[in-house]
Design a protein around this motif. Sequence first.
Motif, PDB file in Angstrom:
ATOM      1  N   MET A   1      -4.403   0.771  -1.570  1.00 13.29           N
ATOM      2  CA  MET A   1      -4.718   1.207  -2.897  1.00 13.29           C
ATOM      3  C   MET A   1      -3.772   2.306  -3.365  1.00 13.29           C
ATOM      4  SD  MET A   1      -7.840   0.301  -4.236  1.00 13.29           S
ATOM      5  CE  MET A   1      -8.796  -1.048  -3.806  1.00 13.29           C
ATOM      6  N   ALA A   2      -3.211   3.022  -2.474  1.00 13.49           N
ATOM      7  CA  ALA A   2      -2.314   4.096  -2.848  1.00 13.49           C
ATOM      8  C   ALA A   2      -1.023   3.546  -3.448  1.00 13.49           C
ATOM      9  CB  ALA A   2      -2.005   4.963  -1.637  1.00 13.49           C
ATOM     10  N   ALA A   3      -0.629   2.317  -3.070  1.00 15.48           N
ATOM     11  CA  ALA A   3       0.598   1.723  -3.575  1.00 15.48           C
ATOM     12  C   ALA A   3       0.443   1.265  -5.010  1.00 15.48           C
ATOM     13  CB  ALA A   3       1.009   0.554  -2.695  1.00 15.48           C
ATOM     14  N   GLN A   4      -0.770   0.961  -5.416  1.00 17.19           N
ATOM     15  CA  GLN A   4      -1.004   0.476  -6.769  1.00 17.19           C
ATOM     16  C   GLN A   4      -0.689   1.516  -7.838  1.00 17.19           C
ATOM     17  OE1 GLN A   4      -4.907  -1.113  -7.115  1.00 17.19           O
ATOM     18  NE2 GLN A   4      -4.171  -2.919  -8.143  1.00 17.19           N
ATOM     19  N   PRO A   5      -1.113   2.749  -7.715  1.00 16.71           N
ATOM     20  CA  PRO A   5      -0.771   3.707  -8.749  1.00 16.71           C
ATOM     21  C   PRO A   5       0.733   3.944  -8.871  1.00 16.71           C
ATOM     22  CG  PRO A   5      -2.579   4.568  -7.415  1.00 16.71           C
ATOM     23  CD  PRO A   5      -2.109   3.295  -6.786  1.00 16.71           C
ATOM     24  N   LYS A   6       1.495   3.820  -7.803  1.00 13.55           N
ATOM     25  CA  LYS A   6       2.941   4.026  -7.881  1.00 13.55           C
ATOM     26  C   LYS A   6       3.635   2.873  -8.597  1.00 13.55           C
ATOM     27  CE  LYS A   6       3.528   6.889  -3.820  1.00 13.55           C
ATOM     28  NZ  LYS A   6       4.134   7.030  -2.520  1.00 13.55           N
ATOM     29  N   THR A   7       3.125   1.668  -8.494  1.00 13.72           N
ATOM     30  CA  THR A   7       3.766   0.528  -9.133  1.00 13.72           C
ATOM     31  C   THR A   7       3.498   0.505 -10.633  1.00 13.72           C
ATOM     32  OG1 THR A   7       1.895  -0.903  -8.639  1.00 13.72           O
ATOM     33  CG2 THR A   7       3.741  -0.903  -7.081  1.00 13.72           C
ATOM     34  N   GLU A   8       2.378   1.042 -11.085  1.00 12.14           N
ATOM     35  CA  GLU A   8       2.078   1.055 -12.525  1.00 12.14           C
ATOM     36  C   GLU A   8       3.129   1.835 -13.309  1.00 12.14           C
ATOM     37  OE1 GLU A   8      -1.840   2.055 -13.845  1.00 12.14           O
ATOM     38  OE2 GLU A   8      -2.721   0.768 -12.314  1.00 12.14           O
ATOM     39  N   PRO A   9       3.496   3.051 -12.931  1.00 14.16           N
ATOM     40  CA  PRO A   9       4.543   3.748 -13.686  1.00 14.16           C
ATOM     41  C   PRO A   9       5.881   3.022 -13.619  1.00 14.16           C
ATOM     42  CG  PRO A   9       3.370   5.300 -12.278  1.00 14.16           C
ATOM     43  CD  PRO A   9       2.876   3.928 -11.933  1.00 14.16           C
ATOM     44  N   ILE A  10       6.144   2.372 -12.522  1.00 11.10           N
ATOM     45  CA  ILE A  10       7.408   1.638 -12.406  1.00 11.10           C
ATOM     46  C   ILE A  10       7.385   0.443 -13.355  1.00 11.10           C
ATOM     47  CG2 ILE A  10       8.825   0.233 -10.863  1.00 11.10           C
ATOM     48  CD1 ILE A  10       8.016   2.146  -8.619  1.00 11.10           C
ATOM     49  N   GLU A  11       6.273  -0.260 -13.415  1.00 13.13           N
ATOM     50  CA  GLU A  11       6.145  -1.402 -14.321  1.00 13.13           C
ATOM     51  C   GLU A  11       6.225  -0.943 -15.777  1.00 13.13           C
ATOM     52  OE1 GLU A  11       2.518  -3.368 -13.328  1.00 13.13           O
ATOM     53  OE2 GLU A  11       3.300  -4.120 -11.428  1.00 13.13           O
ATOM     54  N   ARG A  12       5.551   0.190 -16.093  1.00 16.25           N
ATOM     55  CA  ARG A  12       5.631   0.730 -17.445  1.00 16.25           C
ATOM     56  C   ARG A  12       7.061   1.124 -17.785  1.00 16.25           C
ATOM     57  NH1 ARG A  12       2.113   5.460 -17.629  1.00 16.25           N
ATOM     58  NH2 ARG A  12       1.051   4.462 -15.930  1.00 16.25           N
ATOM     59  N   THR A  13       7.735   1.729 -16.850  1.00 15.55           N
ATOM     60  CA  THR A  13       9.123   2.122 -17.057  1.00 15.55           C
ATOM     61  C   THR A  13       9.997   0.874 -17.244  1.00 15.55           C
ATOM     62  OG1 THR A  13       8.785   4.080 -15.706  1.00 15.55           O
ATOM     63  CG2 THR A  13      11.066   3.409 -16.089  1.00 15.55           C
ATOM     64  N   ALA A  14       9.734  -0.166 -16.476  1.00 20.54           N
ATOM     65  CA  ALA A  14      10.502  -1.408 -16.606  1.00 20.54           C
ATOM     66  C   ALA A  14      10.262  -2.038 -17.969  1.00 20.54           C
ATOM     67  CB  ALA A  14      10.121  -2.374 -15.487  1.00 20.54           C
ATOM     68  N   ARG A  15       9.012  -2.020 -18.451  1.00 22.03           N
ATOM     69  CA  ARG A  15       8.716  -2.563 -19.778  1.00 22.03           C
ATOM     70  C   ARG A  15       9.403  -1.729 -20.861  1.00 22.03           C
ATOM     71  NH1 ARG A  15       3.243  -3.395 -17.743  1.00 22.03           N
ATOM     72  NH2 ARG A  15       2.783  -1.327 -18.551  1.00 22.03           N
ATOM     73  N   THR A  16       9.383  -0.425 -20.718  1.00 25.34           N
ATOM     74  CA  THR A  16      10.040   0.454 -21.691  1.00 25.34           C
ATOM     75  C   THR A  16      11.544   0.204 -21.704  1.00 25.34           C
ATOM     76  OG1 THR A  16       8.351   2.132 -21.305  1.00 25.34           O
ATOM     77  CG2 THR A  16      10.375   2.861 -22.377  1.00 25.34           C
ATOM     78  N   VAL A  17      12.124   0.059 -20.525  1.00 24.79           N
ATOM     79  CA  VAL A  17      13.562  -0.218 -20.437  1.00 24.79           C
ATOM     80  C   VAL A  17      13.866  -1.572 -21.068  1.00 24.79           C
ATOM     81  CG1 VAL A  17      15.447  -0.735 -18.828  1.00 24.79           C
ATOM     82  CG2 VAL A  17      14.008   1.269 -18.460  1.00 24.79           C
ATOM     83  N   ALA A  18      13.024  -2.559 -20.851  1.00 24.16           N
ATOM     84  CA  ALA A  18      13.231  -3.885 -21.443  1.00 24.16           C
ATOM     85  C   ALA A  18      13.132  -3.814 -22.963  1.00 24.16           C
ATOM     86  CB  ALA A  18      12.215  -4.877 -20.879  1.00 24.16           C
TER      87      ALA A  18
END
Length: 143
Positions: free
Chosen positions: A1-18
């Motif tokens: 479960m600890a890995a899930q919160p770290k991937t959300e900001p990365i996914e948000r950042t990837a969407r913002t970059v896209a």
Amino acid sequence: MAAQPKTEPIERTARTVAQHSRKVAHSAAETKQSAAAIEESADLNTRLAADRNILAAERTYAAWVRTGLFALASGIGARALLHGVLPGWLVLADASMLIAFSTFCFGVAAWRQLNPGAPPPRPQIKRIPPALLIAMNTFLALV
């Protein structure tokens, strides 16, 4: 479960970059279209300026010919009207000078039209043919 919160900001950042990448690509396409429109507009302005130069040269030609015709008519009229009023030599000198000036005007008209100076951009309208200019002005000078 600890890995899930770290991937959300990365996914948000990837969407913002896209999203930013799409905006930059759209902006680049608009810039390319604007540059093409500006280039086309500049080409059109250059062609229109060349057309204006041709028409201005033809107006100058017409002004020289008009002045020559007026001088020719004045020379002929002076000879007819002043005969008997002034001494014959003075009437002949006056008429001759006016007729010589008309010949000068016809020559300058053809010279100015045939030698316009630096070559302008290629116009869309056609110039008066040089042979026609020379023939017409020669005829007018001989009259």
